[in-house]
Write a protein that holds these residues in place. Structure first.
Motif, PDB file in Angstrom:
ATOM      1  N   GLY A  26      -1.749  -7.807  -4.368  1.00 40.36           N
ATOM      2  CA  GLY A  26      -2.372  -6.556  -4.796  1.00 40.36           C
ATOM      3  C   GLY A  26      -1.554  -5.347  -4.372  1.00 40.36           C
ATOM      4  O   GLY A  26      -0.831  -5.386  -3.376  1.00 40.36           O
ATOM      5  N   LYS A  27      -1.675  -4.270  -5.144  1.00 40.25           N
ATOM      6  CA  LYS A  27      -0.960  -3.032  -4.835  1.00 40.25           C
ATOM      7  C   LYS A  27      -1.922  -1.858  -4.943  1.00 40.25           C
ATOM      8  O   LYS A  27      -2.804  -1.839  -5.807  1.00 40.25           O
ATOM      9  N   VAL A  28      -1.730  -0.893  -4.058  1.00 39.51           N
ATOM     10  CA  VAL A  28      -2.515   0.337  -4.077  1.00 39.51           C
ATOM     11  C   VAL A  28      -1.543   1.502  -4.213  1.00 39.51           C
ATOM     12  O   VAL A  28      -0.642   1.659  -3.394  1.00 39.51           O
ATOM     13  N   GLY A  29      -1.717   2.311  -5.248  1.00 39.43           N
ATOM     14  CA  GLY A  29      -0.816   3.422  -5.506  1.00 39.43           C
ATOM     15  C   GLY A  29      -0.938   4.516  -4.458  1.00 39.43           C
ATOM     16  O   GLY A  29      -1.948   4.634  -3.752  1.00 39.43           O
ATOM     17  N   SER A  30       0.089   5.325  -4.351  1.00 39.97           N
ATOM     18  CA  SER A  30       0.130   6.386  -3.355  1.00 39.97           C
ATOM     19  C   SER A  30      -1.019   7.361  -3.529  1.00 39.97           C
ATOM     20  O   SER A  30      -1.439   7.688  -4.638  1.00 39.97           O
ATOM     21  N   ASN A  31      -1.562   7.810  -2.384  1.00 36.91           N
ATOM     22  CA  ASN A  31      -2.639   8.806  -2.315  1.00 36.91           C
ATOM     23  C   ASN A  31      -3.942   8.343  -2.960  1.00 36.91           C
ATOM     24  O   ASN A  31      -4.821   9.156  -3.214  1.00 36.91           O
ATOM     25  N   ILE A  49       0.858  -1.185   0.000  1.00 35.62           N
ATOM     26  CA  ILE A  49       0.000   0.000   0.000  1.00 35.62           C
ATOM     27  C   ILE A  49       0.893   1.233   0.000  1.00 35.62           C
ATOM     28  O   ILE A  49       1.682   1.440   0.921  1.00 35.62           O
ATOM     29  N   GLY A  50       0.770   2.075  -1.017  1.00 33.78           N
ATOM     30  CA  GLY A  50       1.628   3.234  -1.182  1.00 33.78           C
ATOM     31  C   GLY A  50       1.328   4.346  -0.195  1.00 33.78           C
ATOM     32  O   GLY A  50       0.279   4.380   0.456  1.00 33.78           O
ATOM     33  N   ALA A  51       2.256   5.292  -0.100  1.00 33.34           N
ATOM     34  CA  ALA A  51       2.169   6.378   0.872  1.00 33.34           C
ATOM     35  C   ALA A  51       0.894   7.191   0.701  1.00 33.34           C
ATOM     36  O   ALA A  51       0.517   7.564  -0.404  1.00 33.34           O
ATOM     37  N   TYR A  65       5.288   6.450  -3.930  1.00 33.59           N
ATOM     38  CA  TYR A  65       5.538   7.800  -3.432  1.00 33.59           C
ATOM     39  C   TYR A  65       4.931   8.907  -4.280  1.00 33.59           C
ATOM     40  O   TYR A  65       5.199  10.078  -4.047  1.00 33.59           O
ATOM     41  N   ALA A  66       4.162   8.601  -5.309  1.00 33.78           N
ATOM     42  CA  ALA A  66       3.468   9.601  -6.131  1.00 33.78           C
ATOM     43  C   ALA A  66       4.419  10.593  -6.766  1.00 33.78           C
ATOM     44  O   ALA A  66       4.215  11.793  -6.701  1.00 33.78           O
ATOM     45  N   VAL A  67       5.489  10.100  -7.387  1.00 31.98           N
ATOM     46  CA  VAL A  67       6.439  11.001  -8.029  1.00 31.98           C
ATOM     47  C   VAL A  67       6.432  10.870  -9.546  1.00 31.98           C
ATOM     48  O   VAL A  67       7.164  11.568 -10.231  1.00 31.98           O
ATOM     49  N   SER A  68       5.606   9.969 -10.086  1.00 34.16           N
ATOM     50  CA  SER A  68       5.544   9.818 -11.533  1.00 34.16           C
ATOM     51  C   SER A  68       4.897  11.046 -12.161  1.00 34.16           C
ATOM     52  O   SER A  68       3.895  11.558 -11.674  1.00 34.16           O
ATOM     53  N   GLU A  69       5.482  11.519 -13.257  1.00 38.18           N
ATOM     54  CA  GLU A  69       4.956  12.715 -13.902  1.00 38.18           C
ATOM     55  C   GLU A  69       3.609  12.469 -14.561  1.00 38.18           C
ATOM     56  O   GLU A  69       2.850  13.402 -14.800  1.00 38.18           O
ATOM     57  N   ASP A  70       3.315  11.223 -14.892  1.00 36.31           N
ATOM     58  CA  ASP A  70       2.085  10.953 -15.634  1.00 36.31           C
ATOM     59  C   ASP A  70       1.148  10.015 -14.872  1.00 36.31           C
ATOM     60  O   ASP A  70       0.509   9.162 -15.445  1.00 36.31           O
ATOM     61  N   ASN A  71       1.095  10.155 -13.539  1.00 35.04           N
ATOM     62  CA  ASN A  71       0.120   9.406 -12.775  1.00 35.04           C
ATOM     63  C   ASN A  71      -1.282   9.714 -13.273  1.00 35.04           C
ATOM     64  O   ASN A  71      -1.587  10.869 -13.568  1.00 35.04           O
ATOM     65  N   PRO A  72      -2.175   8.732 -13.377  1.00 33.93           N
ATOM     66  CA  PRO A  72      -3.505   8.992 -13.886  1.00 33.93           C
ATOM     67  C   PRO A  72      -4.297   9.888 -12.943  1.00 33.93           C
ATOM     68  O   PRO A  72      -4.341   9.662 -11.748  1.00 33.93           O
ATOM     69  N   ASP A  73      -4.890  10.920 -13.503  1.00 32.81           N
ATOM     70  CA  ASP A  73      -5.710  11.853 -12.732  1.00 32.81           C
ATOM     71  C   ASP A  73      -7.156  11.692 -13.181  1.00 32.81           C
ATOM     72  O   ASP A  73      -7.503  12.081 -14.302  1.00 32.81           O
ATOM     73  N   PRO A  74      -8.023  11.100 -12.349  1.00 33.91           N
ATOM     74  CA  PRO A  74      -9.403  10.871 -12.768  1.00 33.91           C
ATOM     75  C   PRO A  74     -10.122  12.153 -13.163  1.00 33.91           C
ATOM     76  O   PRO A  74     -10.955  12.145 -14.067  1.00 33.91           O
ATOM     77  N   VAL A  75      -9.831  13.276 -12.488  1.00 34.39           N
ATOM     78  CA  VAL A  75     -10.499  14.539 -12.820  1.00 34.39           C
ATOM     79  C   VAL A  75     -10.074  15.012 -14.203  1.00 34.39           C
ATOM     80  O   VAL A  75     -10.900  15.404 -15.037  1.00 34.39           O
ATOM     81  N   ALA A  76      -8.752  14.988 -14.469  1.00 31.34           N
ATOM     82  CA  ALA A  76      -8.268  15.400 -15.782  1.00 31.34           C
ATOM     83  C   ALA A  76      -8.812  14.491 -16.882  1.00 31.34           C
ATOM     84  O   ALA A  76      -9.140  14.947 -17.981  1.00 31.34           O
ATOM     85  N   LYS A  77      -8.912  13.201 -16.567  1.00 33.35           N
ATOM     86  CA  LYS A  77      -9.453  12.255 -17.540  1.00 33.35           C
ATOM     87  C   LYS A  77     -10.918  12.570 -17.853  1.00 33.35           C
ATOM     88  O   LYS A  77     -11.337  12.546 -19.018  1.00 33.35           O
ATOM     89  N   ALA A  78     -11.686  12.892 -16.807  1.00 35.10           N
ATOM     90  CA  ALA A  78     -13.087  13.239 -17.010  1.00 35.10           C
ATOM     91  C   ALA A  78     -13.232  14.529 -17.819  1.00 35.10           C
ATOM     92  O   ALA A  78     -14.080  14.634 -18.718  1.00 35.10           O
ATOM     93  N   ILE A  79     -12.383  15.512 -17.531  1.00 35.17           N
ATOM     94  CA  ILE A  79     -12.418  16.773 -18.286  1.00 35.17           C
ATOM     95  C   ILE A  79     -12.088  16.513 -19.753  1.00 35.17           C
ATOM     96  O   ILE A  79     -12.722  17.073 -20.659  1.00 35.17           O
ATOM     97  N   GLY A  80     -11.101  15.658 -19.995  1.00 39.48           N
ATOM     98  CA  GLY A  80     -10.746  15.332 -21.369  1.00 39.48           C
ATOM     99  C   GLY A  80     -11.904  14.712 -22.130  1.00 39.48           C
ATOM    100  O   GLY A  80     -12.162  15.051 -23.287  1.00 39.48           O
ATOM    101  N   ARG A  81     -12.618  13.805 -21.464  1.00 37.75           N
ATOM    102  CA  ARG A  81     -13.772  13.180 -22.121  1.00 37.75           C
ATOM    103  C   ARG A  81     -14.883  14.193 -22.388  1.00 37.75           C
ATOM    104  O   ARG A  81     -15.538  14.153 -23.429  1.00 37.75           O
TER     105      ARG A  81
END
Length: 269
Positions: free
Chosen positions: A142-147, A126-128, A192-208
Protein backbone atom coordinates in the motif's frame (compact mmCIF):
# COMPACT_ATOMS: atom_id res chain seq x y z
CA UNK A 1 23.75 -7.18 15.23
CA UNK A 2 26.34 -6.16 12.62
CA UNK A 3 24.56 -8.16 9.93
CA UNK A 4 21.34 -6.23 10.63
CA UNK A 5 23.23 -2.92 10.43
CA UNK A 6 24.75 -3.97 7.11
CA UNK A 7 21.31 -4.99 5.88
CA UNK A 8 19.91 -1.57 6.88
CA UNK A 9 22.70 0.26 5.05
CA UNK A 10 22.22 -1.81 1.90
CA UNK A 11 18.47 -1.06 1.95
CA UNK A 12 19.26 2.65 1.76
CA UNK A 13 21.03 2.23 -1.58
CA UNK A 14 17.91 0.54 -2.96
CA UNK A 15 15.68 3.49 -2.06
CA UNK A 16 17.78 6.65 -2.04
CA UNK A 17 19.71 7.59 -5.21
CA UNK A 18 21.55 10.29 -3.23
CA UNK A 19 23.41 7.67 -1.15
CA UNK A 20 27.04 7.52 -2.31
CA UNK A 21 28.91 5.09 -0.04
CA UNK A 22 28.45 3.03 3.10
CA UNK A 23 30.47 5.33 5.36
CA UNK A 24 28.35 8.32 4.39
CA UNK A 25 25.14 6.38 5.04
CA UNK A 26 26.46 5.08 8.36
CA UNK A 27 27.36 8.53 9.65
CA UNK A 28 24.85 10.90 8.04
CA UNK A 29 21.47 9.19 7.86
CA UNK A 30 19.45 10.05 11.00
CA UNK A 31 16.68 7.69 9.90
CA UNK A 32 19.03 4.76 10.41
CA UNK A 33 20.32 6.11 13.73
CA UNK A 34 16.74 6.40 14.99
CA UNK A 35 16.03 2.79 14.02
CA UNK A 36 19.13 1.51 15.78
CA UNK A 37 18.29 3.42 18.96
CA UNK A 38 14.75 2.07 18.74
CA UNK A 39 15.92 -1.54 18.59
CA UNK A 40 17.76 -1.07 21.86
CA UNK A 41 14.86 0.81 23.45
CA UNK A 42 12.35 -1.81 22.25
CA UNK A 43 14.31 -4.67 23.82
CA UNK A 44 14.42 -2.81 27.14
CA UNK A 45 10.70 -2.02 26.86
CA UNK A 46 9.83 -5.71 26.39
CA UNK A 47 11.94 -6.58 29.44
CA UNK A 48 9.95 -4.04 31.46
CA UNK A 49 12.80 -1.51 31.75
CA UNK A 50 10.30 1.12 30.69
CA UNK A 51 11.95 4.26 32.09
CA UNK A 52 15.31 3.48 30.52
CA UNK A 53 13.61 2.60 27.22
CA UNK A 54 11.76 5.94 27.18
CA UNK A 55 14.97 7.80 28.09
CA UNK A 56 16.82 6.25 25.14
CA UNK A 57 13.85 7.08 22.90
CA UNK A 58 13.90 10.70 24.08
CA UNK A 59 17.64 10.95 23.47
CA UNK A 60 17.13 9.54 19.99
CA UNK A 61 14.44 12.14 19.28
CA UNK A 62 16.77 14.92 20.45
CA UNK A 63 19.58 13.59 18.25
CA UNK A 64 17.63 12.73 15.08
CA UNK A 65 14.35 14.66 15.16
CA UNK A 66 12.49 11.34 14.86
CA UNK A 67 10.21 10.12 17.65
CA UNK A 68 9.60 6.38 17.85
CA UNK A 69 7.86 5.04 20.93
CA UNK A 70 9.83 2.09 22.32
CA UNK A 71 6.67 -0.03 22.31
CA UNK A 72 6.33 0.14 18.50
CA UNK A 73 7.09 -3.04 16.57
CA UNK A 74 9.26 -2.57 13.47
CA UNK A 75 10.31 -5.13 10.86
CA UNK A 76 13.48 -5.51 8.81
CA UNK A 77 14.95 -3.04 6.32
CA UNK A 78 12.82 -0.17 7.60
CA UNK A 79 13.91 3.12 6.01
CA UNK A 80 13.07 6.69 7.06
CA UNK A 81 14.19 9.13 4.35
CA UNK A 82 15.28 12.55 5.70
CA UNK A 83 13.27 11.75 8.82
CA UNK A 84 12.73 15.09 10.55
CA UNK A 85 9.33 15.27 12.23
CA UNK A 86 8.43 11.57 11.95
CA UNK A 87 6.30 10.31 14.86
CA UNK A 88 5.49 6.63 15.43
CA UNK A 89 3.08 5.69 18.22
CA UNK A 90 3.52 3.00 20.83
CA UNK A 91 1.10 0.40 19.40
CA UNK A 92 2.17 0.89 15.78
CA UNK A 93 3.24 -2.26 13.91
CA UNK A 94 5.46 -1.99 10.84
CA UNK A 95 6.34 -4.83 8.46
CA UNK A 96 9.43 -5.43 6.35
CA UNK A 97 10.82 -3.11 3.65
CA UNK A 98 8.66 -0.15 4.68
CA UNK A 99 9.62 3.41 3.71
CA UNK A 100 8.55 6.62 5.45
CA UNK A 101 9.39 10.13 4.32
CA UNK A 102 9.78 13.21 6.51
CA UNK A 103 6.89 14.56 8.53
CA UNK A 104 4.95 11.30 8.65
CA UNK A 105 2.77 10.57 11.68
CA UNK A 106 1.57 7.09 12.63
CA UNK A 107 -0.76 8.33 15.34
CA UNK A 108 -3.81 7.46 17.38
CA UNK A 109 -7.31 8.87 17.47
CA UNK A 110 -8.29 7.81 20.97
CA UNK A 111 -7.03 8.05 24.53
CA UNK A 112 -8.29 4.56 25.35
CA UNK A 113 -5.79 1.85 26.17
CA UNK A 114 -5.14 -0.93 23.70
CA UNK A 115 -4.38 -0.90 20.00
CA UNK A 116 -4.52 2.79 18.97
CA UNK A 117 -2.02 3.15 16.13
CA UNK A 118 -1.75 1.89 12.53
CA UNK A 119 -0.43 -1.39 11.24
CA UNK A 120 1.69 -1.25 8.07
CA UNK A 121 2.23 -4.39 6.01
CA UNK A 122 5.31 -5.22 3.97
CA UNK A 123 6.61 -2.89 1.23
CA UNK A 124 4.42 0.02 2.32
CA UNK A 125 5.43 3.58 1.36
CA UNK A 126 4.13 6.66 3.19
CA UNK A 127 4.74 10.01 1.48
CA UNK A 128 6.09 13.17 3.11
CA UNK A 129 3.78 14.86 5.59
CA UNK A 130 1.15 12.12 5.52
CA UNK A 131 -0.85 11.31 8.65
CA UNK A 132 -2.03 7.74 9.17
CA UNK A 133 -4.30 7.73 12.20
CA UNK A 134 -6.03 5.10 14.29
CA UNK A 135 -5.85 1.28 14.50
CA UNK A 136 -6.13 0.86 10.73
CA UNK A 137 -4.30 -1.39 8.28
CA UNK A 138 -2.20 -0.26 5.34
CA UNK A 139 -1.90 -3.66 3.67
CA UNK A 140 1.11 -5.08 1.82
CA UNK A 141 2.33 -2.85 -0.99
CA UNK A 142 0.00 0.00 0.00
CA UNK A 143 1.00 3.61 -0.60
CA UNK A 144 -0.13 6.86 0.98
CA UNK A 145 0.43 10.07 -0.99
CA UNK A 146 2.18 13.07 0.51
CA UNK A 147 0.20 15.29 2.91
CA UNK A 148 -2.71 12.85 2.92
CA UNK A 149 -4.72 12.06 6.05
CA UNK A 150 -5.75 8.40 6.15
CA UNK A 151 -8.21 7.13 8.75
CA UNK A 152 -9.50 4.01 6.97
CA UNK A 153 -7.88 0.78 5.81
CA UNK A 154 -5.92 0.79 2.54
CA UNK A 155 -6.11 -2.53 0.60
CA UNK A 156 -3.00 -4.32 -0.61
CA UNK A 157 -1.18 -2.70 -3.56
CA UNK A 158 -3.49 0.33 -3.47
CA UNK A 159 -2.77 4.05 -3.28
CA UNK A 160 -4.59 6.51 -1.02
CA UNK A 161 -4.36 10.28 -1.50
CA UNK A 162 -6.16 13.37 -0.25
CA UNK A 163 -7.86 14.61 2.91
CA UNK A 164 -9.46 12.36 3.95
CA UNK A 165 -7.52 9.69 2.08
CA UNK A 166 -9.33 8.13 -0.88
CA UNK A 167 -8.29 5.09 -2.89
CA UNK A 168 -7.24 6.19 -6.39
CA UNK A 169 -5.45 3.02 -7.44
CA UNK A 170 -7.03 -0.31 -6.59
CA UNK A 171 -5.36 -3.71 -6.58
CA UNK A 172 -8.05 -5.16 -8.82
CA UNK A 173 -9.94 -7.00 -6.09
CA UNK A 174 -12.62 -4.35 -6.19
CA UNK A 175 -14.42 -3.66 -9.41
CA UNK A 176 -13.61 -0.21 -10.74
CA UNK A 177 -14.78 1.78 -13.74
CA UNK A 178 -12.67 3.37 -16.48
CA UNK A 179 -12.85 6.81 -14.90
CA UNK A 180 -11.25 5.63 -11.67
CA UNK A 181 -8.52 3.83 -13.61
CA UNK A 182 -7.79 7.02 -15.54
CA UNK A 183 -7.62 9.01 -12.30
CA UNK A 184 -5.23 6.46 -10.80
CA UNK A 185 -2.93 6.69 -13.84
CA UNK A 186 -3.07 10.47 -13.82
CA UNK A 187 -2.31 10.99 -10.14
CA UNK A 188 -0.36 7.88 -9.16
CA UNK A 189 1.75 7.96 -6.00
CA UNK A 190 3.61 11.12 -5.07
CA UNK A 191 5.99 11.13 -2.11
CA UNK A 192 6.71 14.85 -2.25
CA UNK A 193 3.46 16.53 -3.44
CA UNK A 194 4.96 18.14 -6.53
CA UNK A 195 2.47 16.93 -9.14
CA UNK A 196 0.60 19.80 -10.75
CA UNK A 197 -2.65 17.86 -10.86
CA UNK A 198 -2.80 16.16 -7.46
CA UNK A 199 -6.45 15.51 -6.60
CA UNK A 200 -7.91 18.20 -4.36
CA UNK A 201 -11.05 16.97 -2.56
CA UNK A 202 -12.21 20.56 -1.89
CA UNK A 203 -11.86 21.59 -5.54
CA UNK A 204 -13.60 18.39 -6.58
CA UNK A 205 -16.50 19.12 -4.24
CA UNK A 206 -16.77 22.70 -5.53
CA UNK A 207 -16.83 21.40 -9.09
CA UNK A 208 -19.69 19.06 -8.29
CA UNK A 209 -21.59 21.84 -6.57
CA UNK A 210 -21.16 24.07 -9.62
CA UNK A 211 -22.43 21.30 -11.89
CA UNK A 212 -25.45 20.96 -9.63
CA UNK A 213 -26.04 24.73 -9.63
CA UNK A 214 -25.90 24.84 -13.44
CA UNK A 215 -28.45 22.07 -13.64
CA UNK A 216 -30.74 23.85 -11.20
CA UNK A 217 -30.31 27.12 -13.15
CA UNK A 218 -31.48 25.41 -16.31
CA UNK A 219 -34.51 23.93 -14.57
CA UNK A 220 -35.40 27.28 -12.97
CA UNK A 221 -34.97 28.98 -16.36
CA UNK A 222 -37.42 26.56 -17.97
CA UNK A 223 -39.85 27.11 -15.10
CA UNK A 224 -39.59 30.91 -15.43
CA UNK A 225 -40.21 30.65 -19.17
CA UNK A 226 -43.42 28.67 -18.64
CA UNK A 227 -44.63 31.10 -15.96
CA UNK A 228 -44.02 34.05 -18.29
CA UNK A 229 -45.91 32.27 -21.09
CA UNK A 230 -48.87 32.06 -18.72
CA UNK A 231 -48.77 35.83 -18.18
CA UNK A 232 -46.43 36.14 -15.25
CA UNK A 233 -43.40 38.42 -14.97
CA UNK A 234 -40.57 36.61 -13.23
CA UNK A 235 -36.85 36.02 -13.76
CA UNK A 236 -36.37 39.24 -15.73
CA UNK A 237 -32.68 39.41 -14.79
CA UNK A 238 -30.12 36.88 -15.97
CA UNK A 239 -27.94 35.16 -13.40
CA UNK A 240 -24.16 35.57 -13.74
CA UNK A 241 -22.53 32.57 -15.37
CA UNK A 242 -20.31 30.33 -13.26
CA UNK A 243 -17.59 28.43 -15.11
CA UNK A 244 -15.87 25.45 -13.53
CA UNK A 245 -12.90 26.19 -15.78
CA UNK A 246 -12.13 29.34 -13.84
CA UNK A 247 -11.55 27.32 -10.68
CA UNK A 248 -9.51 24.71 -12.55
CA UNK A 249 -7.32 27.37 -14.17
CA UNK A 250 -6.71 29.06 -10.81
CA UNK A 251 -5.80 25.72 -9.22
CA UNK A 252 -3.41 24.85 -12.06
CA UNK A 253 -1.65 28.21 -11.74
CA UNK A 254 -1.34 27.77 -7.97
CA UNK A 255 0.01 24.23 -8.43
CA UNK A 256 2.58 25.49 -10.95
CA UNK A 257 3.74 28.12 -8.46
CA UNK A 258 4.05 25.50 -5.71
CA UNK A 259 6.05 23.23 -8.01
CA UNK A 260 8.43 26.05 -8.94
CA UNK A 261 8.93 26.88 -5.25
CA UNK A 262 9.67 23.26 -4.33
CA UNK A 263 12.11 22.86 -7.21
CA UNK A 264 14.04 25.92 -6.05
CA UNK A 265 14.58 24.38 -2.59
CA UNK A 266 14.95 20.64 -3.26
CA UNK A 267 17.77 19.62 -5.63
CA UNK A 268 16.33 16.08 -5.94
CA UNK A 269 13.32 17.32 -7.93
Amino acid sequence: MFSRIKEDINSVFDRDPAARNSFEVLTNYPGLHAIWFHRLAHKLWKRDWKWLARTISTFSRWLTGIEIHPGATIGRRFFIDHGMGVVIGGTAEIGDDVTLYQGVTLGGTSWKEGKRHPTLGNNVVIGAGAKVLGPILIDDGGKVGSNSVVVKDVPANSTAVGIPGKIVNSNGKKKSNGTRDEVAKKYGFDAYAVSEDNPDPVAKAIGRLLDHIHLMDNKVGDLCKEVNNLGGNVCDKELPELRVGEFIEDEQKAAARRLKTVESFDPKI
